[in-house]
Design a protein around this motif. Structure first.
Motif, PDB file in Angstrom:
ATOM      1  N   UNK A  43       0.838  -1.205   0.000  1.00  0.00           N
ATOM      2  CA  UNK A  43       0.000   0.000   0.000  1.00  0.00           C
ATOM      3  C   UNK A  43       0.870   1.251   0.000  1.00  0.00           C
ATOM      4  N   UNK A  44       1.852   1.290   0.898  1.00  0.00           N
ATOM      5  CA  UNK A  44       2.691   2.487   1.044  1.00  0.00           C
ATOM      6  C   UNK A  44       3.379   2.841  -0.266  1.00  0.00           C
ATOM      7  N   UNK A  45       3.943   1.844  -0.934  1.00  0.00           N
ATOM      8  CA  UNK A  45       4.667   2.093  -2.187  1.00  0.00           C
ATOM      9  C   UNK A  45       3.724   2.576  -3.278  1.00  0.00           C
ATOM     10  N   UNK A  46       2.580   1.896  -3.437  1.00  0.00           N
ATOM     11  CA  UNK A  46       1.665   2.236  -4.535  1.00  0.00           C
ATOM     12  C   UNK A  46       0.927   3.555  -4.299  1.00  0.00           C
ATOM     13  N   UNK A  47       0.672   3.894  -3.041  1.00  0.00           N
ATOM     14  CA  UNK A  47       0.051   5.191  -2.740  1.00  0.00           C
ATOM     15  C   UNK A  47       0.957   6.329  -3.200  1.00  0.00           C
ATOM     16  N   UNK A  48       2.245   6.212  -2.914  1.00  0.00           N
ATOM     17  CA  UNK A  48       3.193   7.260  -3.321  1.00  0.00           C
ATOM     18  C   UNK A  48       3.275   7.345  -4.839  1.00  0.00           C
ATOM     19  N   UNK A  49       3.304   6.196  -5.506  1.00  0.00           N
ATOM     20  CA  UNK A  49       3.359   6.194  -6.973  1.00  0.00           C
ATOM     21  C   UNK A  49       2.101   6.843  -7.558  1.00  0.00           C
ATOM     22  N   UNK A  50       0.932   6.490  -7.027  1.00  0.00           N
ATOM     23  CA  UNK A  50      -0.317   7.085  -7.504  1.00  0.00           C
ATOM     24  C   UNK A  50      -0.351   8.584  -7.290  1.00  0.00           C
ATOM     25  N   UNK A  51       0.134   9.028  -6.125  1.00  0.00           N
ATOM     26  CA  UNK A  51       0.165  10.467  -5.830  1.00  0.00           C
ATOM     27  C   UNK A  51       1.084  11.197  -6.798  1.00  0.00           C
ATOM     28  N   UNK A  52       2.235  10.609  -7.080  1.00  0.00           N
ATOM     29  CA  UNK A  52       3.208  11.252  -7.957  1.00  0.00           C
ATOM     30  C   UNK A  52       2.714  11.316  -9.404  1.00  0.00           C
ATOM     31  N   UNK A  53       2.113  10.241  -9.873  1.00  0.00           N
ATOM     32  CA  UNK A  53       1.729  10.169 -11.289  1.00  0.00           C
ATOM     33  C   UNK A  53       0.418  10.904 -11.608  1.00  0.00           C
ATOM     34  N   UNK A  54      -0.503  11.006 -10.638  1.00  0.00           N
ATOM     35  CA  UNK A  54      -1.776  11.636 -10.978  1.00  0.00           C
ATOM     36  C   UNK A  54      -2.481  12.376  -9.871  1.00  0.00           C
ATOM     37  N   UNK A 246       1.239  17.024  -4.251  1.00  0.00           N
ATOM     38  CA  UNK A 246       0.504  15.762  -4.165  1.00  0.00           C
ATOM     39  C   UNK A 246       1.394  14.632  -3.669  1.00  0.00           C
ATOM     40  N   UNK A 247       2.644  14.600  -4.113  1.00  0.00           N
ATOM     41  CA  UNK A 247       3.569  13.536  -3.714  1.00  0.00           C
ATOM     42  C   UNK A 247       3.852  13.586  -2.222  1.00  0.00           C
ATOM     43  N   UNK A 248       4.013  14.789  -1.684  1.00  0.00           N
ATOM     44  CA  UNK A 248       4.197  14.930  -0.235  1.00  0.00           C
ATOM     45  C   UNK A 248       2.992  14.369   0.498  1.00  0.00           C
ATOM     46  N   UNK A 249       1.801  14.629  -0.040  1.00  0.00           N
ATOM     47  CA  UNK A 249       0.593  14.054   0.542  1.00  0.00           C
ATOM     48  C   UNK A 249       0.618  12.535   0.517  1.00  0.00           C
ATOM     49  N   UNK A 250       1.060  11.958  -0.593  1.00  0.00           N
ATOM     50  CA  UNK A 250       1.154  10.507  -0.704  1.00  0.00           C
ATOM     51  C   UNK A 250       2.124   9.902   0.296  1.00  0.00           C
ATOM     52  N   UNK A 251       3.240  10.567   0.517  1.00  0.00           N
ATOM     53  CA  UNK A 251       4.235  10.084   1.489  1.00  0.00           C
ATOM     54  C   UNK A 251       3.642  10.091   2.899  1.00  0.00           C
ATOM     55  N   UNK A 252       2.901  11.153   3.227  1.00  0.00           N
ATOM     56  CA  UNK A 252       2.285  11.230   4.557  1.00  0.00           C
ATOM     57  C   UNK A 252       1.266  10.111   4.750  1.00  0.00           C
ATOM     58  N   UNK A 253       0.475   9.821   3.713  1.00  0.00           N
ATOM     59  CA  UNK A 253      -0.488   8.722   3.785  1.00  0.00           C
ATOM     60  C   UNK A 253       0.240   7.402   4.011  1.00  0.00           C
ATOM     61  N   UNK A 254       1.338   7.201   3.284  1.00  0.00           N
ATOM     62  CA  UNK A 254       2.104   5.963   3.393  1.00  0.00           C
ATOM     63  C   UNK A 254       2.620   5.748   4.814  1.00  0.00           C
ATOM     64  N   UNK A 255       3.064   6.825   5.461  1.00  0.00           N
ATOM     65  CA  UNK A 255       3.562   6.704   6.838  1.00  0.00           C
ATOM     66  C   UNK A 255       2.434   6.266   7.775  1.00  0.00           C
ATOM     67  N   UNK A 256       1.231   6.819   7.565  1.00  0.00           N
ATOM     68  CA  UNK A 256       0.079   6.402   8.369  1.00  0.00           C
ATOM     69  C   UNK A 256      -0.263   4.936   8.165  1.00  0.00           C
TER      70      UNK A 256
END
Length: 359
Positions: A43-54, A246-256
């Motif tokens: 989840x953590x890896x794919x959330x960051x990828x999704x945030x970065x790409x779109x 958006x990517x920073x947001x994805x990283x924060x989600x991944x940490x949670x």
């Protein structure tokens, strides 16, 4: 100072991650197909990828409601500040960052409380409630022009309370029914059944995790994004770069996801309805499909939590009404309504206490 205030958004992302991990792998972990530690890593890896790409596509959608509720600076305010010089620009950006800090702190506290109580709530709607709470104090809702902008936006967000879980329930019900009729028994007779189910869960969960990054990263840092500063090229930094925001947001989600997601994951996976391994896999596909379809149709970020709960209910109903724990569902529904209300009330109270600073 602006960067320090960004931590409220990171807290919001952490809270969202603790809640939304269940939406991608809750059924997989609950049915014993995928281990919890493997699930959260994927989840953590794919959330960051999704945030970065779109994820940047949803940044401006959140900003529109924020601007009409006096959270994000309007184009005229930005242009006036630029005309007045660097000091005015920095003051405007600092006040916008403080507003974002307040919104995200109130919404994040609300989501964290609901997560602690094991309720899968909508972080998106908690943020929406907080934005509206701020607007009810600072925006003039008696002005027809303000209402003309805010009411359609609020109506669109509120309509997802029904349309999102209902759509997921319908899609899940249809897919699970078809699975029972044509797929499940054939799969169980295969010698590699367990391996195929595991691969299927991992694939579906990865797709769902990617959709969470795509859909939800904007909820974490959108209010720190300065669309009009970005268009003018003034003070370019991470707050005026939509993809980086958006990517920073994805990283924060991944940490949670990695630190505090197990409580809600087990609620979604076990408490609402009893699911087979194949049903759980179909639920994840139904949830992810609903998020993509609803996001395209509504044009706003929608709740992954509501989608997965609707999908679990739809799957449970294929075996009869008695298979669904409506007692748990009642509590979840109350949490859906309560989370934006609590966030809105908290933000309104803070707006009242800080009115002199933002006057």
């Amino acid at each position: 100072m602006i960067y320090l205030l960004l931590f409220a958004g990171l807290f919001m992302g952490w809270s969202l991650g603790t809640n939304d991990a269940a939406n991608a792998f809750g059924t997989a972990v609950a049915t014993g197909v995928v281990k919890y530690k493997h699930a959260v890593t994927i989840i953590a890896v794919l959330v960051i990828i999704g945030a970065f790409l779109g994820g940047d596509n949803n940044i401006t959608k959140v900003s529109e409601l924020s601007e009409s509720n006096k959270v994000v600076a309007s184009e005229q305010e930005v242009m006036d500040a630029i005309t007045d010089g660097d000091e005015a620009v920095q003051e405007l950006r600092l006040k916008s960052a403080w507003k974002a800090f307040i919104i995200f702190t109130c919404a994040g506290l609300t989501v964290f409380l609901m997560s602690y109580l094991k309720f899968p709530v909508s972080a998106n709607q908690s943020i929406t409630g907080a934005i509206i709470g701020w607007g009810l104090f600072h925006a003039d809702y008696s002005d027809p022009a303000v209402l003309a902008i805010n009411l359609p936006q609020i109506g669109k967000f509120a309509s997802t309370w029904l349309l999102n879980p209902l759509g997921a329930a319908i899609i899940s019900y249809v897919l699970v029914t078809l699975s029972h009729k044509f797929v499940e028994e054939r799969l169980k007779n295969l010698s590699q059944y367990d391996l195929m189910i595991k691969i299927g869960y991992i694939g579906a969960g990865a797709f769902a995790s990617y959709s969470i990054g795509l859909n939800s990263s904007a909820n974490v840092t959108a209010l720190y994004f300065d669309p009009y500063f970005a268009s003018t090229g003034v003070a370019a930094n991470l707050l005026t770069d939509a993809r980086m925001t958006a990517t920073i947001g994805g990283i924060a989600i991944a940490i949670g996801v990695l630190t505090f997601s197990k409580r809600v994951m087990m609620t979604v996976g076990t408490s609402i309805a009893t699911l087979s391994q194949v049903d759980g896999f179909v639920v994840i596909l139904a949830m992810a499909s609903t998020i993509v379809l609803m996001g395209e149709w509504m044009g706003i970020p929608v709740s992954t939590s509501q989608a997965v709960v609707g999908a679990v209910i739809g799957a449970g109903l294929t075996k009869g009404v008695k298979n669904v724990n409506f007692g748990v569902m009642k509590n979840i529904a109350l949490a859906w309504v309560g989370s934006p209300t609590i966030a809105g009330v908290l933000t309104y109270l803070v707006a009242l206490l800080t009115k002199s600073f933002f006057a």
